[in-house]
Design an enzyme around this catalytic site. Structure first.
Site, mmCIF file in Angstrom:
data_model
loop_
_atom_site.group_PDB
_atom_site.id
_atom_site.type_symbol
_atom_site.label_atom_id
_atom_site.label_comp_id
_atom_site.label_asym_id
_atom_site.label_seq_id
_atom_site.Cartn_x
_atom_site.Cartn_y
_atom_site.Cartn_z
ATOM 1 N N GLY A 84 46.609 17.938 3.233
ATOM 2 C CA GLY A 84 46.322 16.908 4.230
ATOM 3 C C GLY A 84 45.198 16.006 3.772
ATOM 4 N N GLN A 144 40.324 8.906 14.670
ATOM 5 C CA GLN A 144 41.376 9.650 13.949
ATOM 6 C C GLN A 144 42.708 9.603 14.704
ATOM 7 O OE1 GLN A 144 39.793 13.680 13.130
ATOM 8 N NE2 GLN A 144 39.868 13.023 11.001
ATOM 9 N N TYR A 147 45.358 10.780 12.144
ATOM 10 C CA TYR A 147 45.223 12.212 11.815
ATOM 11 C C TYR A 147 45.522 13.092 13.036
ATOM 12 C CZ TYR A 147 42.756 16.362 9.856
ATOM 13 O OH TYR A 147 42.400 17.610 9.393
ATOM 14 N N LYS A 151 48.480 15.831 13.162
ATOM 15 C CA LYS A 151 48.145 17.248 13.368
ATOM 16 C C LYS A 151 48.739 17.771 14.680
ATOM 17 C CE LYS A 151 45.866 18.012 9.547
ATOM 18 N NZ LYS A 151 46.340 19.017 8.580
HETATM 19 N N1 CAA Z 1 32.762 8.451 20.661
HETATM 20 C C1 CAA Z 1 32.545 7.268 21.254
HETATM 21 N N2 CAA Z 1 32.151 6.165 20.587
HETATM 22 C C2 CAA Z 1 31.990 6.274 19.252
HETATM 23 C C3 CAA Z 1 32.212 7.488 18.561
HETATM 24 C C4 CAA Z 1 32.604 8.600 19.328
HETATM 25 N N3 CAA Z 1 32.830 9.809 18.754
HETATM 26 N N4 CAA Z 1 31.991 7.274 17.234
HETATM 27 C C5 CAA Z 1 31.641 5.971 17.107
HETATM 28 N N5 CAA Z 1 31.642 5.380 18.318
HETATM 29 C C6 CAA Z 1 31.335 3.982 18.639
HETATM 30 C C7 CAA Z 1 30.035 3.536 18.023
HETATM 31 O O1 CAA Z 1 28.961 3.918 18.821
HETATM 32 C C8 CAA Z 1 30.240 2.038 17.957
HETATM 33 O O2 CAA Z 1 30.026 1.489 19.237
HETATM 34 P P1 CAA Z 1 29.417 0.009 19.380
HETATM 35 O O3 CAA Z 1 30.389 -0.906 18.662
HETATM 36 O O4 CAA Z 1 29.363 -0.206 20.854
HETATM 37 O O5 CAA Z 1 28.068 0.081 18.717
HETATM 38 C C9 CAA Z 1 31.741 1.903 17.671
HETATM 39 O O6 CAA Z 1 32.339 3.154 18.068
HETATM 40 C C10 CAA Z 1 32.063 1.647 16.222
HETATM 41 O O7 CAA Z 1 31.351 2.593 15.453
HETATM 42 P P2 CAA Z 1 31.088 2.336 13.940
HETATM 43 O O8 CAA Z 1 30.478 0.996 13.691
HETATM 44 O O9 CAA Z 1 30.421 3.560 13.369
HETATM 45 O O10 CAA Z 1 32.581 2.228 13.366
HETATM 46 P P3 CAA Z 1 33.027 2.524 11.931
HETATM 47 O O11 CAA Z 1 34.267 1.766 11.714
HETATM 48 O O12 CAA Z 1 31.953 2.336 10.938
HETATM 49 O O13 CAA Z 1 33.307 4.120 11.933
HETATM 50 C C11 CAA Z 1 34.260 6.238 12.496
HETATM 51 C C12 CAA Z 1 33.844 4.856 12.995
HETATM 52 C C13 CAA Z 1 34.962 6.178 11.132
HETATM 53 C C14 CAA Z 1 35.289 6.754 13.476
HETATM 54 C C15 CAA Z 1 33.046 7.161 12.408
HETATM 55 O O14 CAA Z 1 32.474 7.250 13.689
HETATM 56 C C16 CAA Z 1 33.428 8.583 11.968
HETATM 57 O O15 CAA Z 1 33.504 8.879 10.788
HETATM 58 N N6 CAA Z 1 33.621 9.480 12.936
HETATM 59 C C17 CAA Z 1 33.980 10.881 12.629
HETATM 60 C C18 CAA Z 1 35.455 11.067 12.671
HETATM 61 C C19 CAA Z 1 35.723 12.526 12.412
HETATM 62 O O16 CAA Z 1 35.328 13.421 13.160
HETATM 63 N N7 CAA Z 1 36.459 12.816 11.312
HETATM 64 C C20 CAA Z 1 36.709 14.184 10.974
HETATM 65 C C21 CAA Z 1 36.919 14.268 9.500
HETATM 66 S S1 CAA Z 1 37.045 15.942 8.968
HETATM 67 C C22 CAA Z 1 38.545 16.423 9.519
HETATM 68 O O17 CAA Z 1 39.325 15.674 9.997
HETATM 69 C C23 CAA Z 1 38.888 17.876 9.342
HETATM 70 C C24 CAA Z 1 39.304 18.438 10.615
HETATM 71 O O18 CAA Z 1 40.477 18.734 10.815
HETATM 72 C C25 CAA Z 1 38.294 18.752 11.644
#
Ligand code: CAA
Length: 241
Positions: A84, A144, A147, A151
């Site tokens: 994945g 996601q 994803y 999933k």
């Molecule tokens: N809940 C609510 N709001 C959120 C948030 C959340 N979890 N995360 C970000 N935001 C908001 C930010 O506060 C921001 O708000 P404003 O525009 O009002 O300031 C807006 O969303 C945009 O945020 P970013 O500028 O950070 O956006 P970005 O494009 O740079 O990135 C993202 C966003 C990629 C989703 C980043 O937040 C991220 O990486 N999140 C984690 C995602 C995650 O958990 N991935 C898991 C990977 S591991 C995996 O998948 C294995 C598994 O099975 C568990």
């Protein structure tokens, strides 16, 4: 005689731990990989498993890979659909490529692999299919949509296929890991990851071996009555009903 197990994405991260666990339990293990030659070489040397390169999102490439594995190691009796990828981003920025790539590697792959070992399992009256989903397929995750959809799809795939395999001695189960200490999770921005860890009651990331031991159990003869099940391994971060 020992059984042959195929672990897709089996040379790194959770998949590598699954390959190691099955090898330790006496299986002949084929660890599939997509392109990282160094990791495959290291895996062969460290674990003593055979590594096979093919693209799980390509049906014909999977068919050729399965033919190679079965001619070398014998019929595949255990499949762990683990391969994945993530390609995160908020939906308003998500491209069609970002959607399709994740769906094809994370979900279509389960069809491509399982379909091509299924008839053999039915004929032999034994099989174990273990799909690796995610906590984020259960609860959804901001950033996601692709994803989480893939999933969650694996959970539906499991529930339907388990009913078809049941009379033929084939079990089909899905494991939903929480956040596990792997390269994939470490790629999440540090501040975001810290806030995610703060929501895990056990207070830490999981270990890949904690997913592997569940898979080894599901592959075993003792697990014959467990089928269609969703096994959650997430430190109580999300408790599904
Ligand atoms: N809940 C609510 N709001 C959120 C948030 C959340 N979890 N995360 C970000 N935001 C908001 C930010 O506060 C921001 O708000 P404003 O525009 O009002 O300031 C807006 O969303 C945009 O945020 P970013 O500028 O950070 O956006 P970005 O494009 O740079 O990135 C993202 C966003 C990629 C989703 C980043 O937040 C991220 O990486 N999140 C984690 C995602 C995650 O958990 N991935 C898991 C990977 S591991 C995996 O998948 C294995 C598994 O099975 C568990």
């Amino acid at each position: 005689m020992s059984r042959t197990a195929l672990v897709t994405g089996g040379t790194r991260g959770i998949g590598q731990a699954i390959s190691a666990g099955l090898k330790q339990a006496g299986y002949k293990v084929a660890a599939n990989y997509g392109g990282n030659e160094d990791a495959a070489k290291a895996c062969e040397e460290a674990l003593g498993v055979r590594c096979f390169k093919f693209d799980v999102s390509d049906y014909d490439a999977v068919g050729a890979g399965i033919t190679d594995i079965e001619s070398e190691l014998g019929p595949i009796e255990v499949v762990v659909n683990n391969a994945g990828i993530t390609w995160d981003g908020p939906f308003h920025k998500m491209t069609q490529e970002q959607w399709q790539k994740v769906i094809s590697v994370d979900l279509d792959s389960a069809f491509n692999v399982t379909r091509q070992v299924w008839e053999g399992m039915r004929e032999r009256g034994f099989g174990r299919v273990i799909n690796i989903s995610s906590i984020n397929g259960q609860k959804g995750q901001f950033g996601q949509v692709n994803y989480s959809a893939a999933k969650a799809g694996l959970i539906g795939f499991t529930k339907a296929l388990a009913q078809e395999g049941a009379k033929k001695g084939i079990t089909v189960n899905v494991v939903c890991p929480g956040y596990i200490d792997t390269e994939m999770v470490r790629a999440v921005p540090e501040n975001v990851l810290e806030s995610i860890i703060s929501t895990i009651p056990v207070g830490r990331l999981g270990k890949a071996e904690e997913i592997a031991s569940m898979c080894t159990y599901l592959a075993s003869d003792e697990a014959a009555f467990i089928t269609g099940a969703t096994m959650t391994v997430n430190g109580a971060q999300y408790i599904a009903g």
